[in-house]
Design a protein around this motif. Structure first.
Motif, PDB file in Angstrom:
ATOM      1  N   ALA A  20     -11.417 -12.815   7.898  1.00 16.24           N
ATOM      2  CA  ALA A  20     -12.217 -12.415   6.734  1.00 16.24           C
ATOM      3  C   ALA A  20     -11.901 -11.006   6.223  1.00 16.24           C
ATOM      4  CB  ALA A  20     -13.703 -12.571   7.028  1.00 16.24           C
ATOM      5  N   PRO A  21     -11.790  -9.983   7.091  1.00 18.28           N
ATOM      6  CA  PRO A  21     -11.527  -8.648   6.560  1.00 18.28           C
ATOM      7  C   PRO A  21     -10.194  -8.534   5.823  1.00 18.28           C
ATOM      8  CG  PRO A  21     -12.243  -8.518   8.841  1.00 18.28           C
ATOM      9  CD  PRO A  21     -11.982  -9.958   8.533  1.00 18.28           C
ATOM     10  N   ALA A  22      -9.269  -9.414   6.127  1.00 22.10           N
ATOM     11  CA  ALA A  22      -7.963  -9.375   5.473  1.00 22.10           C
ATOM     12  C   ALA A  22      -8.087  -9.651   3.971  1.00 22.10           C
ATOM     13  CB  ALA A  22      -7.021 -10.374   6.117  1.00 22.10           C
ATOM     14  N   GLN A  23      -9.169 -10.300   3.581  1.00 19.70           N
ATOM     15  CA  GLN A  23      -9.389 -10.578   2.158  1.00 19.70           C
ATOM     16  C   GLN A  23      -9.691  -9.280   1.405  1.00 19.70           C
ATOM     17  OE1 GLN A  23      -8.855 -13.673   1.035  1.00 19.70           O
ATOM     18  NE2 GLN A  23      -8.453 -14.212   3.165  1.00 19.70           N
ATOM     19  N   ASN A  24     -10.187  -8.293   2.128  1.00 23.17           N
ATOM     20  CA  ASN A  24     -10.519  -7.021   1.529  1.00 23.17           C
ATOM     21  C   ASN A  24      -9.248  -6.183   1.446  1.00 23.17           C
ATOM     22  OD1 ASN A  24     -12.484  -5.559   0.362  1.00 23.17           O
ATOM     23  ND2 ASN A  24     -13.424  -4.833   2.259  1.00 23.17           N
ATOM     24  N   PRO A  25      -8.782  -5.854   0.228  1.00 23.71           N
ATOM     25  CA  PRO A  25      -7.496  -5.166   0.158  1.00 23.71           C
ATOM     26  C   PRO A  25      -7.538  -3.760   0.757  1.00 23.71           C
ATOM     27  CG  PRO A  25      -8.518  -5.283  -2.008  1.00 23.71           C
ATOM     28  CD  PRO A  25      -9.388  -6.059  -1.078  1.00 23.71           C
ATOM     29  N   GLY A  26      -6.404  -3.323   1.276  1.00 25.25           N
ATOM     30  CA  GLY A  26      -6.305  -1.972   1.796  1.00 25.25           C
ATOM     31  C   GLY A  26      -6.217  -0.988   0.650  1.00 25.25           C
ATOM     32  N   THR A  27      -6.376   0.282   0.946  1.00 27.24           N
ATOM     33  CA  THR A  27      -6.308   1.323  -0.067  1.00 27.24           C
ATOM     34  C   THR A  27      -5.108   2.215   0.203  1.00 27.24           C
ATOM     35  OG1 THR A  27      -8.705   1.272  -0.271  1.00 27.24           O
ATOM     36  CG2 THR A  27      -7.610   3.217  -1.128  1.00 27.24           C
ATOM     37  N   ILE A  28      -4.304   2.411  -0.831  1.00 25.63           N
ATOM     38  CA  ILE A  28      -3.101   3.236  -0.693  1.00 25.63           C
ATOM     39  C   ILE A  28      -2.954   4.165  -1.894  1.00 25.63           C
ATOM     40  CG2 ILE A  28      -1.751   1.641   0.749  1.00 25.63           C
ATOM     41  CD1 ILE A  28      -0.280   0.945  -2.041  1.00 25.63           C
ATOM     42  N   SER A  29      -2.178   5.209  -1.708  1.00 23.79           N
ATOM     43  CA  SER A  29      -1.844   6.094  -2.821  1.00 23.79           C
ATOM     44  C   SER A  29      -0.754   5.436  -3.659  1.00 23.79           C
ATOM     45  CB  SER A  29      -1.351   7.428  -2.270  1.00 23.79           C
ATOM     46  OG  SER A  29      -0.755   8.173  -3.308  1.00 23.79           O
ATOM     47  N   GLY A  30      -0.822   5.630  -4.966  1.00 25.69           N
ATOM     48  CA  GLY A  30       0.153   5.034  -5.887  1.00 25.69           C
ATOM     49  C   GLY A  30       1.600   5.343  -5.552  1.00 25.69           C
ATOM     50  N   GLN A  31       1.847   6.490  -4.930  1.00 25.38           N
ATOM     51  CA  GLN A  31       3.228   6.859  -4.609  1.00 25.38           C
ATOM     52  C   GLN A  31       3.846   5.951  -3.553  1.00 25.38           C
ATOM     53  OE1 GLN A  31       1.551  10.670  -3.228  1.00 25.38           O
ATOM     54  NE2 GLN A  31       3.266  10.736  -1.821  1.00 25.38           N
ATOM     55  N   PHE A  32       2.999   5.207  -2.821  1.00 22.77           N
ATOM     56  CA  PHE A  32       3.513   4.293  -1.784  1.00 22.77           C
ATOM     57  C   PHE A  32       3.468   2.824  -2.215  1.00 22.77           C
ATOM     58  CE2 PHE A  32       1.558   7.876   0.707  1.00 22.77           C
ATOM     59  CZ  PHE A  32       2.772   8.498   0.994  1.00 22.77           C
ATOM     60  N   ALA A  33       3.111   2.583  -3.470  1.00 21.27           N
ATOM     61  CA  ALA A  33       2.917   1.202  -3.941  1.00 21.27           C
ATOM     62  C   ALA A  33       4.177   0.348  -3.820  1.00 21.27           C
ATOM     63  CB  ALA A  33       2.414   1.202  -5.383  1.00 21.27           C
ATOM     64  N   ASP A  34       5.350   0.990  -3.894  1.00 22.06           N
ATOM     65  CA  ASP A  34       6.602   0.222  -3.827  1.00 22.06           C
ATOM     66  C   ASP A  34       6.786  -0.467  -2.479  1.00 22.06           C
ATOM     67  OD1 ASP A  34       6.950   2.653  -2.518  1.00 22.06           O
ATOM     68  OD2 ASP A  34       8.969   3.005  -3.281  1.00 22.06           O
ATOM     69  N   LYS A  35       6.050  -0.024  -1.458  1.00 26.54           N
ATOM     70  CA  LYS A  35       6.151  -0.649  -0.131  1.00 26.54           C
ATOM     71  C   LYS A  35       5.269  -1.898  -0.022  1.00 26.54           C
ATOM     72  CE  LYS A  35       7.100   3.693   2.325  1.00 26.54           C
ATOM     73  NZ  LYS A  35       7.245   4.574   1.143  1.00 26.54           N
ATOM     74  N   TYR A  36       4.456  -2.157  -1.043  1.00 27.34           N
ATOM     75  CA  TYR A  36       3.472  -3.254  -0.958  1.00 27.34           C
ATOM     76  C   TYR A  36       3.629  -4.265  -2.095  1.00 27.34           C
ATOM     77  CZ  TYR A  36       1.309  -0.175   2.461  1.00 27.34           C
ATOM     78  OH  TYR A  36       1.076   0.620   3.551  1.00 27.34           O
ATOM     79  N   VAL A  37       4.820  -4.398  -2.632  1.00 29.95           N
ATOM     80  CA  VAL A  37       5.065  -5.354  -3.718  1.00 29.95           C
ATOM     81  C   VAL A  37       4.702  -6.761  -3.255  1.00 29.95           C
ATOM     82  CG1 VAL A  37       6.838  -6.406  -5.188  1.00 29.95           C
ATOM     83  CG2 VAL A  37       6.802  -3.919  -4.855  1.00 29.95           C
ATOM     84  N   GLY A  38       3.963  -7.471  -4.082  1.00 26.26           N
ATOM     85  CA  GLY A  38       3.556  -8.838  -3.763  1.00 26.26           C
ATOM     86  C   GLY A  38       2.196  -8.906  -3.099  1.00 26.26           C
ATOM     87  N   GLN A  39       1.655  -7.743  -2.740  1.00 23.49           N
ATOM     88  CA  GLN A  39       0.348  -7.713  -2.085  1.00 23.49           C
ATOM     89  C   GLN A  39      -0.722  -7.213  -3.050  1.00 23.49           C
ATOM     90  OE1 GLN A  39       0.140  -6.064   1.929  1.00 23.49           O
ATOM     91  NE2 GLN A  39       2.365  -5.974   1.969  1.00 23.49           N
ATOM     92  N   SER A  40      -1.956  -7.632  -2.787  1.00 30.09           N
ATOM     93  CA  SER A  40      -3.088  -7.105  -3.549  1.00 30.09           C
ATOM     94  C   SER A  40      -3.662  -5.927  -2.782  1.00 30.09           C
ATOM     95  CB  SER A  40      -4.156  -8.182  -3.742  1.00 30.09           C
ATOM     96  OG  SER A  40      -3.685  -9.119  -4.685  1.00 30.09           O
ATOM     97  N   MET A  41      -3.749  -4.786  -3.447  1.00 30.98           N
ATOM     98  CA  MET A  41      -4.215  -3.560  -2.817  1.00 30.98           C
ATOM     99  C   MET A  41      -5.090  -2.779  -3.791  1.00 30.98           C
ATOM    100  SD  MET A  41      -2.587  -3.449   0.157  1.00 30.98           S
ATOM    101  CE  MET A  41      -2.096  -1.905   0.877  1.00 30.98           C
ATOM    102  N   SER A  42      -5.856  -1.839  -3.231  1.00 29.22           N
ATOM    103  CA  SER A  42      -6.529  -0.839  -4.058  1.00 29.22           C
ATOM    104  C   SER A  42      -5.606   0.365  -4.076  1.00 29.22           C
ATOM    105  CB  SER A  42      -7.880  -0.441  -3.449  1.00 29.22           C
ATOM    106  OG  SER A  42      -8.817  -1.466  -3.666  1.00 29.22           O
ATOM    107  N   VAL A  43      -5.124   0.694  -5.261  1.00 27.70           N
ATOM    108  CA  VAL A  43      -4.147   1.771  -5.408  1.00 27.70           C
ATOM    109  C   VAL A  43      -4.803   2.907  -6.185  1.00 27.70           C
ATOM    110  CG1 VAL A  43      -1.815   2.351  -6.187  1.00 27.70           C
ATOM    111  CG2 VAL A  43      -2.345  -0.009  -5.535  1.00 27.70           C
ATOM    112  N   PHE A  44      -4.751   4.119  -5.631  1.00 31.25           N
ATOM    113  CA  PHE A  44      -5.390   5.238  -6.324  1.00 31.25           C
ATOM    114  C   PHE A  44      -4.366   6.313  -6.638  1.00 31.25           C
ATOM    115  CE2 PHE A  44      -5.559   6.287  -1.838  1.00 31.25           C
ATOM    116  CZ  PHE A  44      -5.197   7.635  -1.820  1.00 31.25           C
ATOM    117  N   GLY A  45      -4.696   7.142  -7.602  1.00 32.49           N
ATOM    118  CA  GLY A  45      -3.805   8.245  -7.919  1.00 32.49           C
ATOM    119  C   GLY A  45      -4.210   8.957  -9.189  1.00 32.49           C
ATOM    120  N   TYR A  46      -3.382   9.921  -9.517  1.00 27.45           N
ATOM    121  CA  TYR A  46      -3.584  10.792 -10.661  1.00 27.45           C
ATOM    122  C   TYR A  46      -2.759  10.236 -11.816  1.00 27.45           C
ATOM    123  CZ  TYR A  46      -3.015  15.136 -13.354  1.00 27.45           C
ATOM    124  OH  TYR A  46      -2.981  16.073 -14.342  1.00 27.45           O
TER     125      TYR A  46
END
Length: 131
Positions: A20-46
């Motif tokens: 169940a917790p896997a359904q909750n996306p992880g949170t990452i900084s936008g600068q690392f988004a290229d490592k998570y292509v194809g995944q649903s994540m919470s991406v934050f940044g400026y």
């Protein structure tokens, strides 16, 4: 036997519980988004760059690391989700945002999130970055 059934049920319940917790996306900084292509994540940044493509009525907001100007592109054709945050697209630059959605790579090899997808959510911090 009954005890084996109970054990099996317990294993199944544990498996569901851990999944169940896997359904909750992880949170990452936008600068690392290229490592998570194809995944649903919470991406934050400026938001360090915004642009608008008139022919396709598409808004692009690039956000991630302010210093590296490396991040992810939020692509929108409707500003409905921005309006929900009481902000206009042209005022987005300089704000911190969190976008939850699927990280994709476009035809140019850029890392993007489709803001128009109904599963994508956008949260804009009201205050500007001070540093």
């Amino acid at each position: 036997s009954l005890s084996n059934m109970k054990k099996l049920l317990l294993i199944i319940l544990l498996f569901i519980g851990f999944r169940a917790p896997a359904q909750n996306p992880g949170t990452i900084s936008g600068q690392f988004a290229d490592k998570y292509v194809g995944q649903s994540m919470s991406v934050f940044g400026y938001v360090y760059k915004i642009s608008y493509d008139k022919p396709t009525h598409t808004m692009f907001a690039e956000f991630g690391s302010k210093s590296l100007t490396k991040g992810v592109i939020l692509r929108l054709t409707s500003d409905e989700k921005l309006q929900a945050n009481n902000i206009n697209f042209q005022d987005l630059k300089g704000h911190f945002i969190t976008v939850t959605g699927k990280i994709i790579k476009n035809s140019k090899g850029e890392i993007c999130i489709d803001g128009d997808n109904r599963k994508t959510s956008i949260i804009v911090q009201q205050s500007y970055a001070i540093n």
